[in-house]
Design an enzyme around this catalytic site. Structure first.
Site, PDB file in Angstrom:
ATOM      1  N   HIS A 133      -6.976  -6.890   0.235  1.00  0.00           N
ATOM      2  CA  HIS A 133      -5.982  -5.819   0.221  1.00  0.00           C
ATOM      3  C   HIS A 133      -4.872  -5.985   1.260  1.00  0.00           C
ATOM      4  O   HIS A 133      -3.872  -5.272   1.203  1.00  0.00           O
ATOM      5  CB  HIS A 133      -6.680  -4.476   0.438  1.00  0.00           C
ATOM      6  CG  HIS A 133      -5.762  -3.300   0.382  1.00  0.00           C
ATOM      7  ND1 HIS A 133      -4.907  -3.057  -0.684  1.00  0.00           N
ATOM      8  CD2 HIS A 133      -5.546  -2.285   1.273  1.00  0.00           C
ATOM      9  CE1 HIS A 133      -4.215  -1.949  -0.449  1.00  0.00           C
ATOM     10  NE2 HIS A 133      -4.587  -1.461   0.728  1.00  0.00           N
ATOM     11  N   ASP A 161       0.847  -1.188   0.000  1.00  0.00           N
ATOM     12  CA  ASP A 161       0.000   0.000   0.000  1.00  0.00           C
ATOM     13  C   ASP A 161       0.889   1.246   0.000  1.00  0.00           C
ATOM     14  O   ASP A 161       1.737   1.401  -0.860  1.00  0.00           O
ATOM     15  CB  ASP A 161      -0.949  -0.084   1.212  1.00  0.00           C
ATOM     16  CG  ASP A 161      -2.003   1.001   1.242  1.00  0.00           C
ATOM     17  OD1 ASP A 161      -2.998   0.875   0.510  1.00  0.00           O
ATOM     18  OD2 ASP A 161      -1.829   1.973   2.007  1.00  0.00           O
TER      19      ASP A 161
END
Length: 312
Positions: A283, A117
């Site tokens: 994610h 991320d």
């Protein structure tokens, strides 16, 4: 599965064998955990997490590497300096510089880096700005910032709403998010089709402890810098500068990145020496399915060409 999760959540430390340091950089003071022996491997976390997000892979990687786990500036227990009128204090370049200085203090002139991320965006900028120091780069569940912001779809925009909400002028997003911090962090981590059960209770407690008004402001500054300074840097570099080291990209097939982008297409203009594939996660791969992250990381950072699990 629930029994396995429960068995993890007893009194055992999340990062056994790691020790902590605070390292002053030019612009911040960085909280760093270090463990293991071998060639240095820097692991950079994402938003809204801390270095603890690597707890299911870092101890295993520390058997083969010296693993360095910082909290990015503005996150966790690292300092939260002022971003400045132009938010430059939270650009990926500023965060990259912090970590270059951390590695210098630890006496590592060259190293390998993996990021998830926001941490992968820091690693991206680090590899462009300091190619002589970054030997290999792995990115989890992102496409480069320039590609993301020049290929915005309705689906990605809805799932990545925070990119644009948190970038609004202060203190608008800060006031709304700080109204109920526990609600915010639960909502933020509760990804579609995955849920919160993937997180160790002790890790969740750490994320909630660190979700303070000061961190929320720093994270908003991070996103403000992204849509201004970081995008401008990438726009200037696109087609002119490339990541010189080998790059591995893994993305969740059930993440907003996997649903709305073809990640290798986004990375290809930047990384001539590129490989990567989708993995069966959302994610937060290192916490949901650490084994599908650990195996390719071990190979890649050992100089062995990694292979998808089905081809291994």
């Amino acid at each position: 599965m629930q029994a396995d999760i429960a068995s993890e959540q007893d009194s055992a430390p999340l990062l056994p064998g790691f020790s902590y340091r605070r390292i002053k950089t030019t612009g911040a003071e960085i909280n760093v955990a270090v463990g293991g022996t071998g060639t240095p491997l820097l692991l950079l976390h994402g938003n809204p997490l801390t270095h603890i997000s690597w707890h299911r892979v870092a101890p295993m990687l520390a058997k083969d590497f010296t693993v360095i786990l910082p909290d990015l500036r503005g996150y966790g227990d690292s300092s939260k300096p002022d971003g400045g009128e132009d938010h430059a204090g939270y650009s990926f370049r500023a965060m990259a510089q912090d970590n270059l200085e951390v590695m210098s203090v630890l006496d590592f002139k060259e190293f390998q880096v993996a990021g998830h991320d926001r941490g992968a965006r820091v690693a991206f900028r680090m590899a462009l700005d300091a190619p002589q120091r970054v030997r290999r780069l792995a990115a989890l569940d992102i496409v480069p910032t320039y590609h993301a912001l020049t290929n915005v779809s309705l689906g990605w925009g809805l799932e990545a709403y925070h990119w644009f909400f948190m970038a609004q002028k202060a203190p608008f997003p800060e006031k709304l998010l700080c109204a109920d911090l526990d609600y915010y962090i639960d909502y933020k981590l509760n990804k579609k089709g995955v849920g919160l059960s993937i997180f160790d209770a002790r890790a969740m407690a750490e994320y909630k402890r660190c979700t303070t008004p000061e961190q929320i402001h720093a994270v908003c500054e991070d996103y403000r810098a992204t849509v201004s300074l970081d995008f401008a840097m990438d726009q200037a570099d696109f087609g002119h500068r490339h990541i010189e080291c080998p790059v591995l990209v893994l993305w969740g097939s059930n993440s907003h990145c996997g649903r709305h982008y073809h990640p290798l297409d986004g990375w290809a203009p930047w990384a001539p020496d590129l490989r990567g594939w989708a993995i069966p996660t959302g994610h937060y791969p290192a916490e949901e399915r650490p084994e599908v992250v650990l195996a390719p990381f071990r190979s890649f950072f050992s100089g062995i060409e990694p292979q998808p699990a089905e081809a291994a």
